[in-house]
Design a protein around this motif. Structure first.
Motif, PDB file in Angstrom:
ATOM      1  N   GLY A 266       0.788  -1.224   0.000  1.00 20.29           N
ATOM      2  CA  GLY A 266       0.000   0.000   0.000  1.00 20.29           C
ATOM      3  C   GLY A 266       0.817   1.269   0.000  1.00 20.29           C
ATOM      4  N   ASN A 267       2.140   1.169   0.191  1.00 20.07           N
ATOM      5  CA  ASN A 267       2.909   2.381   0.459  1.00 20.07           C
ATOM      6  C   ASN A 267       3.941   2.658  -0.622  1.00 20.07           C
ATOM      7  OD1 ASN A 267       4.077  -0.083   1.584  1.00 20.07           O
ATOM      8  ND2 ASN A 267       5.779   1.228   2.187  1.00 20.07           N
ATOM      9  N   LEU A 268       4.390   3.897  -0.655  1.00 18.75           N
ATOM     10  CA  LEU A 268       5.453   4.344  -1.537  1.00 18.75           C
ATOM     11  C   LEU A 268       6.743   4.475  -0.748  1.00 18.75           C
ATOM     12  CD1 LEU A 268       3.910   7.258  -3.662  1.00 18.75           C
ATOM     13  CD2 LEU A 268       4.545   4.981  -4.450  1.00 18.75           C
ATOM     14  N   ILE A 269       7.852   4.068  -1.381  1.00 18.99           N
ATOM     15  CA  ILE A 269       9.172   4.252  -0.805  1.00 18.99           C
ATOM     16  C   ILE A 269       9.854   5.360  -1.582  1.00 18.99           C
ATOM     17  CG2 ILE A 269      11.369   3.186  -0.192  1.00 18.99           C
ATOM     18  CD1 ILE A 269       8.960   1.942   1.200  1.00 18.99           C
ATOM     19  N   PHE A 270      10.321   6.375  -0.876  1.00 21.54           N
ATOM     20  CA  PHE A 270      10.913   7.542  -1.514  1.00 21.54           C
ATOM     21  C   PHE A 270      12.436   7.527  -1.414  1.00 21.54           C
ATOM     22  CE2 PHE A 270       7.453  10.478  -2.545  1.00 21.54           C
ATOM     23  CZ  PHE A 270       6.387   9.898  -1.880  1.00 21.54           C
ATOM     24  N   GLY A 271      13.075   8.147  -2.407  1.00 26.48           N
ATOM     25  CA  GLY A 271      14.490   8.455  -2.322  1.00 26.48           C
ATOM     26  C   GLY A 271      14.692   9.712  -1.498  1.00 26.48           C
ATOM     27  N   LYS A 272      15.954  10.114  -1.340  1.00 25.40           N
ATOM     28  CA  LYS A 272      16.259  11.273  -0.504  1.00 25.40           C
ATOM     29  C   LYS A 272      16.034  12.597  -1.223  1.00 25.40           C
ATOM     30  CE  LYS A 272      19.603   9.145   2.604  1.00 25.40           C
ATOM     31  NZ  LYS A 272      20.956   9.241   3.189  1.00 25.40           N
ATOM     32  N   GLY A 273      15.871  12.541  -2.526  1.00 25.30           N
ATOM     33  CA  GLY A 273      15.600  13.756  -3.271  1.00 25.30           C
ATOM     34  C   GLY A 273      16.836  14.351  -3.926  1.00 25.30           C
ATOM     35  N   THR A 274      16.611  15.069  -5.017  1.00 25.83           N
ATOM     36  CA  THR A 274      17.654  15.824  -5.717  1.00 25.83           C
ATOM     37  C   THR A 274      17.168  17.251  -5.871  1.00 25.83           C
ATOM     38  OG1 THR A 274      18.461  13.918  -6.987  1.00 25.83           O
ATOM     39  CG2 THR A 274      18.950  16.108  -7.870  1.00 25.83           C
ATOM     40  N   LYS A 275      17.979  18.196  -5.416  1.00 23.30           N
ATOM     41  CA  LYS A 275      17.604  19.608  -5.531  1.00 23.30           C
ATOM     42  C   LYS A 275      18.067  20.138  -6.877  1.00 23.30           C
ATOM     43  CE  LYS A 275      17.931  24.074  -3.214  1.00 23.30           C
ATOM     44  NZ  LYS A 275      18.448  24.810  -2.030  1.00 23.30           N
ATOM     45  N   LEU A 276      17.119  20.510  -7.709  1.00 24.09           N
ATOM     46  CA  LEU A 276      17.411  21.055  -9.038  1.00 24.09           C
ATOM     47  C   LEU A 276      17.367  22.577  -8.996  1.00 24.09           C
ATOM     48  CD1 LEU A 276      17.798  20.740 -12.132  1.00 24.09           C
ATOM     49  CD2 LEU A 276      15.299  20.698 -12.322  1.00 24.09           C
ATOM     50  N   SER A 277      18.410  23.188  -9.517  1.00 28.74           N
ATOM     51  CA  SER A 277      18.452  24.644  -9.655  1.00 28.74           C
ATOM     52  C   SER A 277      18.599  24.957 -11.136  1.00 28.74           C
ATOM     53  CB  SER A 277      19.628  25.237  -8.874  1.00 28.74           C
ATOM     54  OG  SER A 277      19.515  24.960  -7.505  1.00 28.74           O
ATOM     55  N   VAL A 278      17.645  25.688 -11.688  1.00 32.26           N
ATOM     56  CA  VAL A 278      17.698  26.095 -13.082  1.00 32.26           C
ATOM     57  C   VAL A 278      18.012  27.582 -13.110  1.00 32.26           C
ATOM     58  CG1 VAL A 278      16.473  26.251 -15.269  1.00 32.26           C
ATOM     59  CG2 VAL A 278      16.015  24.341 -13.704  1.00 32.26           C
ATOM     60  N   LYS A 279      19.166  27.904 -13.681  1.00 31.64           N
ATOM     61  CA  LYS A 279      19.647  29.293 -13.655  1.00 31.64           C
ATOM     62  C   LYS A 279      19.287  30.019 -14.950  1.00 31.64           C
ATOM     63  CE  LYS A 279      23.349  28.107 -10.512  1.00 31.64           C
ATOM     64  NZ  LYS A 279      22.443  28.402  -9.406  1.00 31.64           N
ATOM     65  N   PRO A 280      18.778  31.247 -14.814  1.00 30.94           N
ATOM     66  CA  PRO A 280      18.387  32.018 -16.005  1.00 30.94           C
ATOM     67  C   PRO A 280      19.604  32.351 -16.874  1.00 30.94           C
ATOM     68  CG  PRO A 280      17.512  33.008 -13.988  1.00 30.94           C
ATOM     69  CD  PRO A 280      18.487  31.941 -13.573  1.00 30.94           C
TER      70      PRO A 280
END
Lengths: 113, 112
Positions: free
Chosen positions: B98-112
């Motif tokens: 029933g559940n989702l297992i998540f990763g730790k995440g990746t912070k994306l920065s898009v620079k102008p």
């Protein structure tokens, strides 16, 4: 639909105090999840309910943590006594049976000093 | 033991270029994969998903690729926009669970 509603948005408490976090899932959703987000561990599942019944609480870190879901529209996560290492953002999410997409609340940022 | 791994904590990309976020998993029972996007002070929001019976799913600027033999999936954003700057979480589930297992995440920065 108001979405998943969590309260409070921010909580600052002293070590040793009891903390209660609240969640109202989306009406009709029969799964409810509590997650904790920290820098070190990312989003980790604490416990989830199906039809108000706890299904898996293996992610609850210690006996200091407890969760209840007395009815389909309300759940609480309680920490007693709280410790500084419990400081994190706690998210509640809900979903419909058969669906895979979760809807998350805005989270409660807990700081234990 | 992390079942879903996002090995890059951060990624910086120039506006208009492609962003590629990667995710690896270890549990061969996983058969459904999702990407969530999270802005500061908000909860994660669903972005795109893919079932294990497919190897690609596209939604506008977002495409997810799944390589089951390598237990690897990736999210492509083309072209990247400054508004895409957020933390992206990879998640996986087995339909029998029933559940989702998540990763730790990746912070994306898009620079102008």
């Amino acid at each position: 639909d108001a979405g998943v509603i969590q309260s409070p948005r921010h909580e600052v408490t002293e070590m040793g105090q009891e903390v209660t976090l609240r969640c109202k899932p989306i009406s009709g959703h029969d799964y409810l999840f509590w997650y904790r987000q920290t820098m070190m561990r990312g989003l980790e599942l604490l416990i989830y309910f199906n039809n108000n019944v706890p299904i898996d609480d293996s992610g609850m870190p210690e006996d200091r943590f407890s969760a209840k879901m007395p009815n389909a529209s309300f759940s609480t996560l309680k920490i007693q006594p709280s410790e500084p290492r419990d400081s994190a953002v706690y998210f509640c999410a809900s979903r419909l049976s058969g669906g895979m997409g979760y809807t998350f609340g805005s989270g409660t940022r807990l700081t234990v000093v | 033991d992390q079942q879903v791994k996002q090995n890059s904590p951060s990624l910086s990309v120039q506006e208009g270029r492609i962003s590629i976020l990667n995710c690896d998993y270890t549990n061969s029972m996983f058969d459904y994969f999702l990407w969530y996007k999270k802005y500061p002070a908000e909860g994660p929001t669903f972005l795109i998903s893919i079932s294990s019976i497919k190897d690609k799913n596209e939604d506008g600027r977002f495409t997810v690729f799944l390589n089951k033999s390598a237990k690897h999936l990736s999210l492509h954003i083309v072209p990247s926009q400054p508004g895409d700057s957020a933390v992206y979480f990879c998640a996986a589930s087995a339909r029998s669970q029933g559940n989702l297992i998540f990763g730790k995440g990746t912070k994306l920065s898009v620079k102008p």
